[in-house]
Scaffold this motif. Structure first.
Motif, short mmCIF file in Angstrom:
data_model
loop_
_atom_site.label_atom_id
_atom_site.label_comp_id
_atom_site.label_asym_id
_atom_site.label_seq_id
_atom_site.Cartn_x
_atom_site.Cartn_y
_atom_site.Cartn_z
N VAL A 1 10.78 -5.55 8.17
CA VAL A 1 9.53 -4.85 8.47
C VAL A 1 9.32 -3.76 7.43
O VAL A 1 10.19 -2.91 7.22
CB VAL A 1 9.57 -4.25 9.90
N ALA A 2 8.16 -3.79 6.77
CA ALA A 2 7.90 -2.82 5.71
C ALA A 2 7.76 -1.41 6.26
O ALA A 2 8.24 -0.44 5.66
CB ALA A 2 6.63 -3.22 4.95
N LEU B 1 -0.35 -2.79 4.42
CA LEU B 1 -1.54 -3.62 4.62
C LEU B 1 -2.23 -3.92 3.29
O LEU B 1 -2.80 -5.01 3.12
CB LEU B 1 -2.50 -2.91 5.57
N ALA B 2 -2.16 -3.00 2.35
CA ALA B 2 -2.86 -3.18 1.08
C ALA B 2 -2.12 -4.10 0.12
O ALA B 2 -2.62 -4.36 -0.98
CB ALA B 2 -3.09 -1.82 0.43
N SER B 3 -0.95 -4.61 0.51
CA SER B 3 -0.16 -5.45 -0.38
C SER B 3 -0.85 -6.78 -0.64
O SER B 3 -1.35 -7.42 0.29
CB SER B 3 1.23 -5.69 0.22
N GLY B 4 -0.83 -7.22 -1.89
CA GLY B 4 -1.34 -8.54 -2.23
C GLY B 4 -2.84 -8.67 -2.00
O GLY B 4 -3.58 -7.70 -1.81
N LYS C 1 4.50 -7.86 3.21
CA LYS C 1 4.76 -6.53 3.75
C LYS C 1 4.07 -6.43 5.12
O LYS C 1 2.84 -6.44 5.21
CB LYS C 1 4.22 -5.45 2.82
N ILE C 2 4.87 -6.35 6.16
CA ILE C 2 4.33 -6.33 7.53
C ILE C 2 4.58 -4.95 8.12
O ILE C 2 5.72 -4.46 8.12
CB ILE C 2 5.00 -7.40 8.42
N ARG D 1 0.70 6.58 5.82
CA ARG D 1 0.47 6.08 4.46
C ARG D 1 1.28 4.81 4.21
O ARG D 1 0.82 3.90 3.51
CB ARG D 1 0.83 7.16 3.45
N ALA D 2 2.49 4.76 4.77
CA ALA D 2 3.33 3.57 4.59
C ALA D 2 2.69 2.35 5.25
O ALA D 2 2.73 1.24 4.71
CB ALA D 2 4.72 3.82 5.17
#
Length: 722
Positions: free
Chosen positions: A421-422, A470-473, A406-407, A464-465
């Motif tokens: 792009v996330a 950034l918080a992914s994985g 997620k970028i 928030r998105a």
């Protein structure tokens, strides 16, 4: 035996392989050669050319090694009469329509078809029919075409789809009417597009500026490192009688894999641009006139001595381009400090340096380049990534496309990235407040307190998105790009980036300007660090502060164009009593202000070292003959230091200079911090103002001088003020 491993036999040699591997992958690893044209280990399997047909026991006919998965107990024969017959038959079919262009083909001597035809072709063709011909395509100023030579391997097609991110090339027609092209005539404009030249196994796609300029066996090959960005791309330079003729990739899986950016390939043309300077010059009666080296060096030393005597050492400013070598930056910084001056800097386009005391020993990516494609979450702040570091953008694209990362992007403008792009937030108002809102959103999502000093900012779904991406994985990174570093309030962006990384457990990386920003830090070419990276008791002036202060004397090192490369502008140089330029080029803006000009060699004309964005030291030897009467920069600095009575400067080689710096660095040769440990917002009012986004082919003096790049779409783009 592992459930994922199978046993096979190739030409009687037992081998182990992973389930699902193709025969070609196993034999390549075992150094068993199978001929091929369409197969490439960085591209998907197409099985178009059939040149890799091999015999497999119990199979009724030969099978393509590139598209046949291994199975337990498989027996493969690559040199049996059946396999050789199939390969020779395939070669015969490929040559039916191939023109006899070898004597005039640029690919001659390094052509895969030519090489394999010697081993698998017939001496006399059995076909007397007329050969087909195909109209050449106009792909723009970088790639020339001779499409009659095309054997439809589709490497160029797959490269566009899988590496670039959009299909610029494709196939139309069927059978012998099939043609490779762009369908609707257009140029290939991607920043990696010229890699299709290296991928083409025949002479259908060639280097257009190099066309008919030399033969591969006439040239010498030298290893180089790219001077255009901090990625550290590995290159091979091909020279003919001392002149650099072309640049091709040098494989390095840890850095650039097998690819190079178009500016790495064609930027060297700027070495021979019209404004290249090859003779020492001295301003006499208001005009720059050519003089001997002794006269110019003596005048430079006298001007520095005079400025120090009349105004003090603090009245001199030392400005280095961010692409000078480690050796040049080290000697440059030593001369400045030997004169008692701490005003030395390479951050020419950076306006805000208030956070420099909280930085690590040198700017760093925060992780290894090869690990970028293994990220699971990332946020890029203030970066037109494809322009700033094309091959880092490629690594990040691999993370998104192949790894599902997620970028997220927070930018002042919308830039195209050619991968999923996330989340993308176009900061139309205040980049600092938007990043502060992302920090608050990350703290809220993680149930943590907001770090002290974070500005008040309204948090919206877009913020928030970005925090969620950034918080992914578990593997995460925050990157601050070149646009962020040119921001008038970069100190706030730097601190907020560190806070965000600390909140989310991400690494913090800086995508610096120029090829050797990390090396310049270690060499002491910054006002707050000594050579070796140790902090100084009292910092000198930054580049922006030097130019704002309008000092009496300036010393410039490297390819600097005051009209383009300085954040504050060149008015201070025009008002100075002395401007000494150790430079490769003499653009009009520099010609108008320089009093002494000392011509130095470009990156390919000298030996040297760059430290890339992951902290890797990469050295090379000179490849091309120095232009006219120019000299390697480190040698010019050594002689100037001797004239100024600087002690300990009797180096006999650039290697000695490099090792002296490495000894000073010691443990500091690795970054001590990534900016997360104690991020703190700068004190005082936050500065405001405009900053500049430069097109990719205006970033340094070499790409600005490349005729081929100037004709491209990006080469015609204008700089924009944000």
């Amino acid at each position: 035996m592992s459930d994922d491993t199978v046993n096979i036999e190739v030409n009687g040699v037992p081998l182990k392989a992973r389930k699902g591997q193709m025969i070609m992958q196993v034999t390549d690893r075992a150094d068993i050669y199978i001929p091929r044209f369409c197969y490439h280990d960085k591209l998907s399997v197409a099985a178009n050319c059939r040149m890799c047909l091999v015999e497999v026991e119990k199979a009724p006919k030969p099978l393509p090694a590139c598209a046949t998965p291994v199975t337990e107990g498989m027996k493969v024969f690559t040199k049996s009469p059946k396999a050789i017959a199939a390969q020779r038959a395939t070669m015969e079919f490929l040559l039916i329509n191939h023109p006899l262009d070898c004597p005039i083909c640029d690919q001659g001597g390094e052509c895969e078809l030519q090489d394999l035809a010697m081993g698998y072709g017939r001496d006399v063709a059995r076909f007397a029919e007329r050969k087909r011909s195909v109209k050449d395509k106009n792909l723009g100023p970088l790639v020339s075409t001779d499409m009659t030579r095309c054997i439809h391997c589709t490497r160029c097609v797959r490269f566009g789809q899988e590496i670039q991110g959009y299909p610029q090339m494709g196939a139309t027609g069927r059978g012998e009417h099939m043609e490779i092209g762009t369908y609707i005539e257009r140029s290939v404009d991607h920043e990696l597009s010229a890699n299709i030249i290296d991928l083409c196994p025949v002479g259908a796609l060639n280097n257009k500026p190099f066309r008919y300029h030399g033969r591969s066996w006439e040239m010498q090959q030298h290893a180089l490192v790219s001077p255009h960005d901090a990625f550290g791309t590995n290159l091979y330079a091909h020279t003919l009688r001392g002149k650099l003729m072309r640049v091709v990739p040098r494989e390095n899986e840890a850095i650039n894999e097998t690819w190079i950016a178009d500016r790495d390939r064609f930027g060297f043309e700027g070495m021979y641009a019209a404004d290249r300077i090859g003779r020492p010059m001295l301003r006499i009666d208001g005009e720059l006139q050519a003089v001997d080296w002794d006269v110019a060096l003596t005048a430079a030393a006298e001007a520095l001595g005079k400025a120090r005597t009349a105004h003090g050492a603090a009245a001199i400013g030392f400005l280095a381009a961010p692409s000078v070598t480690v050796e040049e930056a080290f000697l440059f910084a030593r001369i400045a400090r030997a004169l008692g001056c701490a005003n030395v800097d390479h951050r020419l386009r950076q306006m805000d340096t208030r956070g420099q005391d909280l930085e690590g020993t040198y700017p760093h990516l925060g992780l290894a380049i090869a690990d970028v494609e293994r990220l699971q979450g990332a946020l890029v702040v203030g970066s037109n990534l494809r322009h700033e570091m094309p091959l880092l953008a490629h690594r990040l694209r691999k993370a998104a496309v192949k790894g599902g990362a997620k970028i997220g992007f927070l930018n002042p403008r919308r830039f195209e990235y050619l991968f999923p792009v996330a989340s993308y937030l176009e900061s139309e108002g205040d980049l600092v407040l938007d990043l502060a809102a992302v920090v608050r959103a990350a703290a809220e999502a993680g149930g943590q307190p907001v770090p002290a000093g974070v500005p008040e900012a309204s948090v919206h779904d877009a913020h928030r998105a970005l925090a969620a991406a950034l918080a992914s994985g578990e593997r995460r990174a925050v990157f601050l790009g070149t646009l962020a570093q040119r921001h008038p309030a970069y100190g706030e962006l730097q601190a907020l980036g560190g806070m965000l990384a600390a909140l989310t457990g991400a690494s913090l990386g800086l995508l610096t300007e120029g090829a050797n920003a990390a090396g310049a830090y270690l060499a002491g070419a910054v006002p707050h660090r000594e050579p070796g990276g140790a902090p100084v008791p009292v910092a000198g002036l930054s580049a922006a502060a030097m130019l704002t202060a309008k000092l009496p004397a300036y010393v410039l090192l490297g390819g600097i164009d005051p009209a383009v490369d300085l954040a504050v502008g060149g008015e201070a140089l025009a008002a100075a009593e002395s401007v000494i330029a150790l430079c490769t080029h003499l653009p009009e803006s520099l010609r108008a202000v320089a009093h002494v000009v000392l011509p130095i060699g470009a990156f390919a004309e000298t030996s040297g070292t760059y430290v890339n964005v992951e902290g890797r030291w990469q050295s090379w030897a000179g490849a091309a003959r120095p232009f006219e009467d120019s000299r390697p920069g480190w040698k010019v600095l050594r002689v100037l230091a001797n004239l100024l009575d600087v002690p300990g400067m009797d180096y006999a080689s650039s290697e000695e200079v490099r090792e002296a710096l490495k000894q000073l660095c010691g443990a500091r040769a690795e970054p001590l911090a990534d900016g997360r440990a104690s991020p703190r917002l700068p004190a005082g009012a936050r500065p405001h103002g405009a900053w500049v986004d430069l097109p990719p082919y205006q970033l340094d003096v070499l790409v600005r001088g490349s005729e081929a790049l100037a004709k491209t779409k990006d080469g015609r783009a204008a700089r924009t003020v944000i």
